[in-house]
Write a protein that holds these residues in place. Structure first.
Motif, PDB file in Angstrom:
ATOM      1  N   SER A  86       0.747  -1.330   0.028  1.00 20.00           N
ATOM      2  CA  SER A  86      -0.030  -0.038   0.120  1.00 20.00           C
ATOM      3  C   SER A  86       0.897   1.124  -0.099  1.00 20.00           C
ATOM      4  O   SER A  86       2.271   1.044   0.082  1.00 20.00           O
ATOM      5  CB  SER A  86      -0.916   0.143   1.344  1.00 20.00           C
ATOM      6  OG  SER A  86       0.033   0.524   2.296  1.00 20.00           O
ATOM      7  N   VAL A  87       0.070   2.333  -0.149  1.00 22.55           N
ATOM      8  CA  VAL A  87       1.136   3.839  -0.255  1.00 22.55           C
ATOM      9  C   VAL A  87       1.662   3.901   1.259  1.00 22.55           C
ATOM     10  O   VAL A  87       2.581   4.701   1.199  1.00 22.55           O
ATOM     11  CB  VAL A  87       0.249   4.971  -0.533  1.00 22.55           C
ATOM     12  CG1 VAL A  87      -0.314   4.501  -2.177  1.00 22.55           C
ATOM     13  CG2 VAL A  87      -0.982   5.069   0.284  1.00 22.55           C
ATOM     14  N   PHE A  88       1.087   3.250   2.311  1.00 17.23           N
ATOM     15  CA  PHE A  88       1.562   3.407   3.858  1.00 17.23           C
ATOM     16  C   PHE A  88       2.502   2.523   3.948  1.00 17.23           C
ATOM     17  O   PHE A  88       3.280   2.358   5.183  1.00 17.23           O
ATOM     18  CB  PHE A  88       0.634   3.448   4.730  1.00 17.23           C
ATOM     19  CG  PHE A  88      -0.577   4.350   4.297  1.00 17.23           C
ATOM     20  CD1 PHE A  88      -0.541   5.566   4.483  1.00 17.23           C
ATOM     21  CD2 PHE A  88      -1.697   3.889   3.715  1.00 17.23           C
ATOM     22  CE1 PHE A  88      -1.575   6.572   4.229  1.00 17.23           C
ATOM     23  CE2 PHE A  88      -2.726   4.652   3.503  1.00 17.23           C
ATOM     24  CZ  PHE A  88      -2.627   6.129   3.734  1.00 17.23           C
ATOM     25  N   SER A  89       3.196   1.638   3.068  1.00 18.53           N
ATOM     26  CA  SER A  89       4.038   0.480   3.629  1.00 18.53           C
ATOM     27  C   SER A  89       5.339   0.704   2.981  1.00 18.53           C
ATOM     28  O   SER A  89       6.349   0.305   3.442  1.00 18.53           O
ATOM     29  CB  SER A  89       3.547  -0.832   3.025  1.00 18.53           C
ATOM     30  OG  SER A  89       3.494  -0.591   1.657  1.00 18.53           O
ATOM     31  N   ALA A  90       5.659   1.384   1.831  1.00 21.52           N
ATOM     32  CA  ALA A  90       6.979   1.566   1.086  1.00 21.52           C
ATOM     33  C   ALA A  90       7.063   2.454   0.016  1.00 21.52           C
ATOM     34  O   ALA A  90       6.008   2.914  -0.454  1.00 21.52           O
ATOM     35  CB  ALA A  90       7.340   0.108   0.695  1.00 21.52           C
ATOM     36  N   VAL A  91       8.210   3.161  -0.180  1.00 21.31           N
ATOM     37  CA  VAL A  91       8.304   3.699  -1.462  1.00 21.31           C
ATOM     38  C   VAL A  91       8.350   2.677  -2.551  1.00 21.31           C
ATOM     39  O   VAL A  91       8.789   1.462  -2.381  1.00 21.31           O
ATOM     40  CB  VAL A  91       9.820   4.301  -1.587  1.00 21.31           C
ATOM     41  CG1 VAL A  91      10.195   5.042  -2.767  1.00 21.31           C
ATOM     42  CG2 VAL A  91       9.970   5.477  -0.413  1.00 21.31           C
ATOM     43  N   TYR A 132       8.625   4.560   6.660  1.00 23.25           N
ATOM     44  CA  TYR A 132       8.887   3.409   6.232  1.00 23.25           C
ATOM     45  C   TYR A 132      10.480   3.595   5.512  1.00 23.25           C
ATOM     46  O   TYR A 132      10.973   4.853   5.360  1.00 23.25           O
ATOM     47  CB  TYR A 132       8.077   2.685   5.410  1.00 23.25           C
ATOM     48  CG  TYR A 132       7.558   3.752   4.360  1.00 23.25           C
ATOM     49  CD1 TYR A 132       8.353   4.314   3.311  1.00 23.25           C
ATOM     50  CD2 TYR A 132       6.196   3.836   4.501  1.00 23.25           C
ATOM     51  CE1 TYR A 132       7.453   4.922   2.471  1.00 23.25           C
ATOM     52  CE2 TYR A 132       5.573   4.614   3.316  1.00 23.25           C
ATOM     53  CZ  TYR A 132       6.224   5.157   2.420  1.00 23.25           C
ATOM     54  OH  TYR A 132       5.518   5.888   1.327  1.00 23.25           O
ATOM     55  N   GLY A 133      11.129   2.419   5.440  1.00 17.93           N
ATOM     56  CA  GLY A 133      12.510   2.318   4.811  1.00 17.93           C
ATOM     57  C   GLY A 133      12.375   3.194   3.466  1.00 17.93           C
ATOM     58  O   GLY A 133      11.611   3.493   2.669  1.00 17.93           O
ATOM     59  N   THR A 134      13.536   4.035   3.191  1.00 19.93           N
ATOM     60  CA  THR A 134      13.499   4.909   2.236  1.00 19.93           C
ATOM     61  C   THR A 134      14.683   5.056   1.443  1.00 19.93           C
ATOM     62  O   THR A 134      15.689   4.259   1.717  1.00 19.93           O
ATOM     63  CB  THR A 134      13.375   6.406   3.010  1.00 19.93           C
ATOM     64  OG1 THR A 134      14.313   6.819   3.840  1.00 19.93           O
ATOM     65  CG2 THR A 134      12.131   6.537   3.645  1.00 19.93           C
ATOM     66  N   GLY A 135      14.559   5.844   0.407  1.00 20.24           N
ATOM     67  CA  GLY A 135      16.003   5.757  -0.564  1.00 20.24           C
ATOM     68  C   GLY A 135      16.964   7.061   0.272  1.00 20.24           C
ATOM     69  O   GLY A 135      16.925   7.234   1.370  1.00 20.24           O
ATOM     70  N   PRO A 136      17.460   7.795  -0.697  1.00 19.89           N
ATOM     71  CA  PRO A 136      18.305   8.921  -0.141  1.00 19.89           C
ATOM     72  C   PRO A 136      17.533   9.875   0.622  1.00 19.89           C
ATOM     73  O   PRO A 136      16.451  10.270   0.179  1.00 19.89           O
ATOM     74  CB  PRO A 136      18.797   9.603  -1.378  1.00 19.89           C
ATOM     75  CG  PRO A 136      18.591   8.500  -2.553  1.00 19.89           C
ATOM     76  CD  PRO A 136      17.671   7.806  -1.892  1.00 19.89           C
TER      77      PRO A 136
END
Length: 313
Positions: free
Chosen positions: A87-92, A304-308
Motif C-alpha cells: 500500500s502507499v503506507f508501506s513503502a516507496v 518506512y524504509g526510504t531511499g536518499p
C-alpha cells in the motif's frame, strides 16, 4: 482569519469525491478536458488478478506508479517489472515512465491499483524504469507540520539540492506526501498560479488522497488568490481528489490516528523550461517556517524504509 481564508460554501466542482470521475477501467479519470485546463492528468487503474490494460499515451507523458500491488509495463520494446508495494503506507515504490505517442501494456498477475500521472508535453523522452531505492525522500517541516515527501518525479528545488530533479520528465512534476495523524501538511498555504521569473511558476495541480485505517479521513483547504478563484474546504477520504487551477492551497490535515497520503500531479506552462516548482507562501501564514528550526521533526518519520534522505525546512 483574512477574507481570503473564509470559505464561501461552493467548490465549483474542484472537489471530486471517490467514484465521481470513474470511467471504464479507471476509478478516477481526470484529464485536461474534465479539469478545464491544459496540461495535468491523473488516472487510477484498477486491475483484477491476471488483468491487463493498454494505455495510449497520446500527446502526454505518463508515469505508472503502483499504489498497491505490482505490474509489468511493456512499452517501446522494453519490459519493466514493477515490484510495487502492499500500500502507499508501506513503502516507496518503483515506477515506469511512458513517453508521449507510445502504446503501453500494463499487466498484473496478482492485480492491484496503479496511478497514471500524466502531463501534455512536447518532447518524446525514452521509456525508463525508476528504482525505488533511488527515490529521494524529504522530511519537510518540523513539529506538527512534519511530513514525508517521496520525490519520485519532483522538479529540481530552487538553488539545487538532493530533494528532486533526479528523474527527467518534460513537463510532469509528481510527488507523494505522507502526513502522520494529527499533523498539518501543505502548510503554510502556498500558490503557484502566476508566472514570476525566479519567484513563482504557473502550475495546474491535482491532489489524490488515501487515508490509513478504517474510517480514516482528513481535511483539505484551497482559498482564493483572486476574486472568484478556487474555494474548497473538503473532508477527504481514500479515492477523493481536489483540483487546483489556482488559489492558496493548504493545509491538508490528517485526523489523529490516521496517516494521510496524497499524490501531487503538476504541470503547466511554467514547467516546460526547467520544470520549476516555485511557490509563494500566503502572506498571513508564511511566518510559520521561521519556527521550524526550533522544533524537532516528528519522531514517527520517516514512516518506512526510504531511499536518499534530505531534510528541508
Amino acid at each position: 482569519m483574512t477574507d481570503s481564508d473564509s470559505y464561501s460554501g461552493s467548490d465549483n466542482g474542484m472537489y471530486v469525491r471517490a467514484g465521481a470521475a470513474a470511467h471504464g477501467p479507471y476509478s478516477l479519470d481526470i484529464g485536461p478536458k474534465r479539469a478545464g485546463w491544459d496540461y495535468s492528468a491523473l488516472r487510477v487503474l484498477d486491475l483484477p488478478p491476471g488483468g491487463s490494460h493498454t494505455l495510449a499515451a497520446g500527446d502526454s507523458e505518463w508515469i505508472v506508479l503502483p499504489l498497491s500491488g505490482g505490474c509489468t509495463v511493456h512499452v517501446d520494446g522494453e519490459s519493466f517489472e514493477l515490484l510495487g508495494r502492499e500500500s502507499v503506507f508501506s513503502a516507496v515504490t518503483d515506477f515506469a515512465y511512458v513517453p508521449r505517442d507510445a502504446h503501453a501494456q500494463i499487466a498484473s498477475g496478482a492485480g492491484g491499483r496503479f496511478a497514471l500521472a500524466g502531463a501534455r508535453c512536447e518532447r518524446r523522452l525514452p521509456a525508463r524504469y525508476g528504482p525505488a531505492p533511488e527515490v529521494p525522500v524529504e522530511l519537510r517541516g518540523t513539529g506538527n507540520c512534519s511530513r514525508q515527501v517521496n520525490n519520485f518525479a519532483a522538479a529540481a528545488p530552487a538553488g539545487g539540492g538532493k530533494a528532486g530533479g533526479s528523474f527527467e520528465c518534460d513537463r510532469l512534476i509528481a510527488v507523494e506526501v505522507l502526513t502522520p495523524g494529527g499533523n498539518w501538511s501543505s502548510y503554510p498555504p502556498h500558490k503557484h498560479d502566476e508566472h514570476h521569473p525566479g519567484a513563482e511558476s504557473e502550475l495546474e495541480e491535482i491532489y489524490y488522497f488515501e487515508t490509513e485505517g478504517e474510517g480514516g479521513f482528513g481535511y483539505h483547504r484551497v482559498s482564493p488568490s483572486r476574486p472568484g478563484g478556487t474555494d474548497v474546504l473538503a473532508e477527504v477520504r481514500t479515492g477523493d481528489a481536489v483540483l487546483i487551477p489556482d488559489g492558496w492551497h493548504g493545509p491538508s490535515i490528517a485526523a489523529p490516528g490516521h496517516t494521510l497520503y496524497y499524490l501531487n500531479v503538476m504541470a503547466g506552462p511554467g514547467a516546460g523550461d526547467g520544470r520549476e516548482w516555485l511557490i509563494r507562501d500566503h502572506p498571513d501564514h508564511g511566518w510559520i517556517r521561521d519556527t521550524w528550526p526550533s522544533q524537532p521533526v516528528d519522531p514517527r518519520l520517516p514512516l518506512y524504509g526510504t531511499g536518499p534522505q534530505e531534510q528541508q525546512r
